[in-house]
Design an enzyme around this catalytic site. Structure first.
Site, mmCIF file in Angstrom:
data_model
loop_
_atom_site.group_PDB
_atom_site.id
_atom_site.type_symbol
_atom_site.label_atom_id
_atom_site.label_comp_id
_atom_site.label_asym_id
_atom_site.label_seq_id
_atom_site.Cartn_x
_atom_site.Cartn_y
_atom_site.Cartn_z
ATOM 1 N N TRP A 163 -9.638 -0.130 12.747
ATOM 2 C CA TRP A 163 -9.131 1.238 12.602
ATOM 3 C C TRP A 163 -10.212 2.308 12.423
ATOM 4 C CZ3 TRP A 163 -10.742 1.975 7.650
ATOM 5 C CH2 TRP A 163 -10.697 0.904 6.760
ATOM 6 N N CYS B 211 13.644 15.948 -0.340
ATOM 7 C CA CYS B 211 12.520 16.138 -1.266
ATOM 8 C C CYS B 211 12.603 17.509 -1.932
ATOM 9 C CB CYS B 211 11.188 15.961 -0.535
ATOM 10 S SG CYS B 211 10.876 14.227 -0.118
ATOM 11 N N GLU C 126 -6.663 -7.823 -0.111
ATOM 12 C CA GLU C 126 -7.027 -7.809 1.309
ATOM 13 C C GLU C 126 -8.491 -7.443 1.456
ATOM 14 O OE1 GLU C 126 -4.799 -5.127 3.791
ATOM 15 O OE2 GLU C 126 -2.909 -5.633 2.852
ATOM 16 N N GLU D 273 0.825 -1.216 0.000
ATOM 17 C CA GLU D 273 0.000 0.000 0.000
ATOM 18 C C GLU D 273 0.860 1.268 0.000
ATOM 19 O OE1 GLU D 273 -2.750 -0.292 3.257
ATOM 20 O OE2 GLU D 273 -4.156 -1.481 2.107
HETATM 21 C C1 GAL Z 1 -4.166 -2.590 5.041
HETATM 22 C C2 GAL Z 1 -2.719 -3.001 5.210
HETATM 23 C C3 GAL Z 1 -2.571 -4.184 6.115
HETATM 24 C C4 GAL Z 1 -3.395 -4.000 7.351
HETATM 25 C C5 GAL Z 1 -4.828 -3.779 6.958
HETATM 26 C C6 GAL Z 1 -5.763 -3.577 8.103
HETATM 27 O O1 GAL Z 1 -4.277 -1.236 4.734
HETATM 28 O O2 GAL Z 1 -2.149 -3.300 3.965
HETATM 29 O O3 GAL Z 1 -1.203 -4.343 6.445
HETATM 30 O O4 GAL Z 1 -2.907 -2.901 8.060
HETATM 31 O O5 GAL Z 1 -4.906 -2.614 6.187
HETATM 32 O O6 GAL Z 1 -7.066 -3.293 7.658
HETATM 33 ZN ZN ZN Z 2 11.445 13.689 2.003
#
Ligand code: GAL
Ligand code: ZN
Length: 681
Positions: A323, A171, A315, A158
């Site tokens: 989260w 940068c 995923e 990601e």
């Molecule tokens: C994705 C990420 C994973 C894990 C997952 C949780 O964004 O690639 O490593 O963090 O979210 O939802």
């Molecule tokens: Zn930088």
């Protein structure tokens, strides 16, 4: 010593549908690995993504590598029929790297350098990070590229999710190189950024800065270019890894997981660099059809990024994420329904984050294929049931979705339209979602393409809020209509060029003739404010929101007019014959019902209909392949829905039952009806 390959064969993906998830064995004692592989067999897992966050374990000290555990786990997986999507392991640099090279840590717009202890803590332009990544890629490539289990390489993870922008000195100097290359002369840069405004002219390259925190509005050209520059830097992280890997493993097939319509990353260019498109989809079950539609949009986008080639849903979660502020649980059957939604829209791989739920760390409350409760509850049961079903669906893999509608989205337009100091604060993704909604509700297959895509073969092109439009892109759209296509465009389109300079003479200046109109003024509406819209021949007005433009028609015919304020009676939706085609302009944001009936008429004129008839919330998509045609039916409703299969007759691959006529679908029900291509006529 490389892991002992059991047999030296060219690694290839397992046949059929890929099924599995992120596997993080480094979080567990090796004894658990045995249980893992036996549960994987039980669940029908044939593919796992391995070592995504393993850098610190693989290279515990600079230049000191420990591959023993990875050798053992790859062999173990392979012995149990599981292929590997091996990560380059670069997503989270080890503490020693960041501390030895503090300049590799990213800096925010206030000049604060971020700390280690989380993940993605690297400046995209950091030389130390890139060199370390490249070295690790080469080590991994040399050791594992010929292992028969390693069928695919998972670049980073990601990229751009957290690490999307950095304002550090590295940068800044790289940005100077980038603008110099883009503009050659300071005059050209000053012209493009419009620096005569507010006395912003630059007299030396060294004066150029990243758009850090400022007093008030930043120069739009500078911000836009910095966004492009960052997108490019992030993409080049992938290129750095690809080059390193292919130096030692020229045939390595690579992918990387994207994040839907992520703002910072122009996936239209990114996914040209990899062999397979893949993305991570986390719809919020508490957001009803809203997030289910955005998952559908993501699937259409990722399928379209590589010209319709099947993609991998890399995923998703079995149960609930960790989260959001409230992490709603997927209802029984919903994970299955969302998995088939992905497949209906072109996925040939259904994967999860993650295999086994962690017992420590920041994601310990994230759902998994094997949850904390263990393998005896509902979650693992559903995982096994789905895995068992997918084994029966090998005939679907490789099939494609024939779409005659192109839905145009542009990252460039998004970056430009979302710059500050516009007539209103635009949320491009929300506008895109508003215009995608009726297509989802009507079950019309669409490809999600860039404004630079070839449009041959499409009957209809829908382009919402294409604020930034080049002459070349306008010409392509013009020719599309001239040759007989139907173009539908919305408000705030064709306003600016690539420099974010206005096309003068009335918007959308480069397409005025095509639409037979010009936009003279506009009225942005407050969040709860509406105007009314009335379609010709209708008596009841429907609300419109967000933005209302005042049009001067020069050939176009009004299909709908406004009903309120001094806009009342003025055209709001128009149509124009141009060449052999038709161009519709939607000058405001109609509500979903009106937009659905408008789209349904426009599409019906081009003979575009859903493959069957069903209540809203039932997704219907057709995939075509060598084994025939497959109608996917997915009921996302939490209650029963009705369906009329129209001329679809065939066998449901999941139950073996013949299907035809009309019927009811239970909540979250899924059917995959196969018919041979001959019986279709
Ligand atoms: C994705 C990420 C994973 C894990 C997952 C949780 O964004 O690639 O490593 O963090 O979210 O939802
Ligand atoms: Zn930088």
């Amino acid at each position: 010593m490389p892991a002992t390959p059991l047999k030296l064969i060219a690694p290839k993906l397992p046949t059929g549908i890929l099924y599995g998830g992120d596997y993080n064995p480094e979080q567990w004692p090796e004894a658990i690995w045995q249980e893992d592989v036996s549960l994987m067999r039980e669940a029908g897992v044939n593919f796992v993504s391995l070592a995504i966050f393993s850098w610190a374990k693989l290279e515990p000290r600079p230049g000191e590598f420990d591959f023993g555990w990875l050798d053992r786990v790859i062999d173990l997986l392979w012995q149990n029929g599981v292929s590997v999507n091996l990560a380059t392991a670069t997503a989270s640099p080890p503490a020693w790297l960041s501390l030895a090279h503090p300049e590799s840590l990213p800096v925010d717009e206030n000049g604060t350098r971020l700390s280690i202890g989380s993940r993605q803590h690297y400046c995209p332009n950091s030389r130390a990070y890139r060199a370390g990544s490249a070295r690790l890629c080469k080590k991994l490539g040399a050791r594992y590229a010929h292992h028969p289990a390693v069928a695919l390489w998972h670049l980073n993870n990601e990229v751009g999710c957290h690490s999307h922008v950095c304002y550090c000195e590295t940068c800044a100097s790289e940005f100077r190189v980038w603008v110099k290359d883009r503009y050659s002369s300071l005059d050209a840069l000053n012209e493009s950024w419009g620096t005569t405004f507010w006395s912003q002219a630059y007299g030396a390259w060294e004066e150029i800065q990243p758009p850090r925190k400022m007093m008030t509005f930043r120069n739009p050209g500078q911000v836009l270019d910095y966004t492009r520059f960052m997108d490019n830097a992030l993409r080049s992280i992938l290129l750095n890894e690809i080059h390193a890997l292919r130096e030692v493993a020229p045939d390595a097939k690579v992918t990387t997981n994207g994040l839907g319509f992520l703002r910072q990353t122009n996936y239209h260019s990114w996914y040209k660099e990899v062999d397979i498109a893949a993305w991570d989809s986390y719809p919020d079950p508490s957001n009803g059809f809203g997030d289910i539609r955005s998952a559908a949009f993501g699937h259409d986008l990722f399928r379209s990024l590589r010209g319709g080639q099947p993609f991998i849903l890399m995923e998703q979660v079995t149960s609930q994420v960790n989260w959001r502020s409230v992490n709603t649980l997927k209802a029984p059957g919903q994970m299955r329904a969302l998995s088939y939604q992905a497949m209906a829209r072109g996925a040939d791989g259904i994967m999860f984050f993650q295999w086994r739920a962690s017992k420590a760390g920041a994601e310990k409350f994230h759902g998994a294929m094997v949850p904390h409760y263990g393998p005896t509850g509902r979650i693992f049961r559903e995982v096994c049931e789905l895995g068992g079903e997918l084994k029966k669906l090998a005939c679907v893999s490789g099939s494609r979705i024939p779409a005659r509608v192109a839905f145009v989205v542009s990252w460039e337009s998004r970056w430009a339209v979302e710059l500050e100091s516009k007539p209103a604060q635009f949320d491009y993704a929300a506008i895109v979602a508003d215009f995608y909604r009726p297509l989802w509700e009507l079950n019309i297959a669409v490809d999600v393409v860039s404004p630079d895509a070839a449009l041959d073969g499409y009957a209809v092109v829908i382009a919402p809020a294409l604020y930034q439009l080049s002459q070349e892109q306008s010409d392509r759209l013009t020719q599309f209509v001239e040759k007989g296509g139907t173009l539908v465009m919305s408000y705030f389109s064709g306003v600016a060029d690539k420099r974010d300079h206005i096309w003068l003479g009335g918007y959308p200046a480069t397409l005025k003739d095509v639409f037979g109109l010009v936009v003279e003024e506009w009225q942005p509406l407050l969040p709860n404010e509406t105007n009314g819209l009335i379609m010709e021949g209708d008596r009841t007005p429907a609300p419109c929101t967000k933005f209302c433009e005042l049009l001067q028609l020069s050939g176009a015919r009004a299909l709908a007019t406004y009903t309120q304020s001094f806009f009342a009676g003025r055209p709001a939706i128009t149509t124009n014959r141009f060449g052999l085609g038709e161009a519709l302009y939607i000058a405001t944001q109609p509500g979903p019902d009106l937009l659905r009936s408008l789209f349904s008429e426009v599409l019906a004129k081009r003979d575009l209909h859903a493959p069957a008839r069903a209540d809203i919330g039932v997704e219907l998509m057709v995939r075509q392949g060598e084994a025939g045609e497959f109608l996917f039916v997915v009921n996302h409703n939490s209650s029963e829905a009705k369906i009329d299969y129209a001329d679809w007759r065939g066998i449901d691959l999941l139950t073996g039952q013949p299907i035809s006529g009309m019927g009811n679908l239970a909540s979250f029900a899924v059917l995959i009806i196969q018919r041979s291509l001959q019986s279709a006529d």
